[in-house]
Design a protein around this motif. Sequence first.
Motif, PDB file in Angstrom:
ATOM      1  N   CYS A 153       0.738  -1.303  -0.062  1.00  0.00           N
ATOM      2  CA  CYS A 153      -0.123   0.002  -0.009  1.00  0.00           C
ATOM      3  C   CYS A 153       0.736   1.223  -0.071  1.00  0.00           C
ATOM      4  CB  CYS A 153      -0.894   0.081   1.230  1.00  0.00           C
ATOM      5  SG  CYS A 153      -1.812   1.601   1.321  1.00  0.00           S
ATOM      6  N   CYS A 204      -0.108   3.319   3.725  1.00  0.00           N
ATOM      7  CA  CYS A 204       0.324   2.792   4.933  1.00  0.00           C
ATOM      8  C   CYS A 204       1.646   2.196   5.138  1.00  0.00           C
ATOM      9  CB  CYS A 204      -0.659   2.162   5.858  1.00  0.00           C
ATOM     10  SG  CYS A 204      -1.235   0.545   4.841  1.00  0.00           S
ATOM     11  N   CYS A 257      -7.176   2.261   3.707  1.00  0.00           N
ATOM     12  CA  CYS A 257      -6.477   3.482   3.325  1.00  0.00           C
ATOM     13  C   CYS A 257      -7.559   4.126   2.010  1.00  0.00           C
ATOM     14  CB  CYS A 257      -5.153   3.470   2.684  1.00  0.00           C
ATOM     15  SG  CYS A 257      -4.011   3.242   4.100  1.00  0.00           S
ATOM     16  N   CYS A 287      -4.125  -0.102   0.053  1.00  0.00           N
ATOM     17  CA  CYS A 287      -5.010  -1.155   0.644  1.00  0.00           C
ATOM     18  C   CYS A 287      -6.637  -0.591   0.910  1.00  0.00           C
ATOM     19  CB  CYS A 287      -4.524  -1.680   2.239  1.00  0.00           C
ATOM     20  SG  CYS A 287      -4.574  -0.224   3.289  1.00  0.00           S
TER      21      CYS A 287
HETATM   22 ZN   LIG Z   1      -2.979   1.264   3.600  1.00  0.00          ZN
END
Ligand SMILES: [Zn+2]
Length: 199
Positions: A161, A164, A185, A182
């Motif tokens: 991701c 994050c 997020c 992801c």
């Molecule tokens: Zn993420």
Amino acid sequence: MDTDNLDLEICLEEAKAFHGDFCAGIAIGTRMSILGLKAIGIDDPKGKDRKDIIVFAETDRCVTDAILATTGCHPGKRTMKIFDYGKMAATFVNLKTGKAVRVFLKNKDGNRKVTREELEKSSDPNAYVTMPEEDLFNIVQVSVDLKPEDMPGKPLQIVTCSSCGERIMDKREVYRDGSILCRPCAEDKRYYTLINQGQ
Ligand SMILES: [Zn+2]
Ligand SMILES: [Zn+2]
């Protein structure tokens, strides 16, 4: 030995043992699984047919424990997918033939709201063991779009991701403006809130 792998009494014992007690959900989930498996042509779910089944359970309650115990399918094997819809329903897929059925509990309450107080004094779970199948369930033939990334076996890919920095398996990532995110997020929505642990 000529054993019926889908014998109700044996399956109920296994489901009770797995769940830790006997309740309406165990009776319903066990019978639902036997009906569903037979309808897709599976008679030995934990033996010779074990690689040919995927089930979709529609609640995270007792019923799902019974489905797990009866079918031998479970999330860690990717043979059980849980959709937390809060419904007494499940879909059984025969991977060899593609045949799939969805079994769901008949609605006997119409639009009436049932409260926890009512449930607490409600009937003996044995009623769900003896009730005729056709009074208990509806069963419909369905088709399920199973993608390669949903199947058992090693992940097809793992990506990172861009927000994050955590890794994402099984193509659960979202692509936005050329970057990989992801789902939490991408949606900026999480089931948890981070607590600031600094002093
Ligand atoms: Zn993420
Ligand atoms: Zn229970």
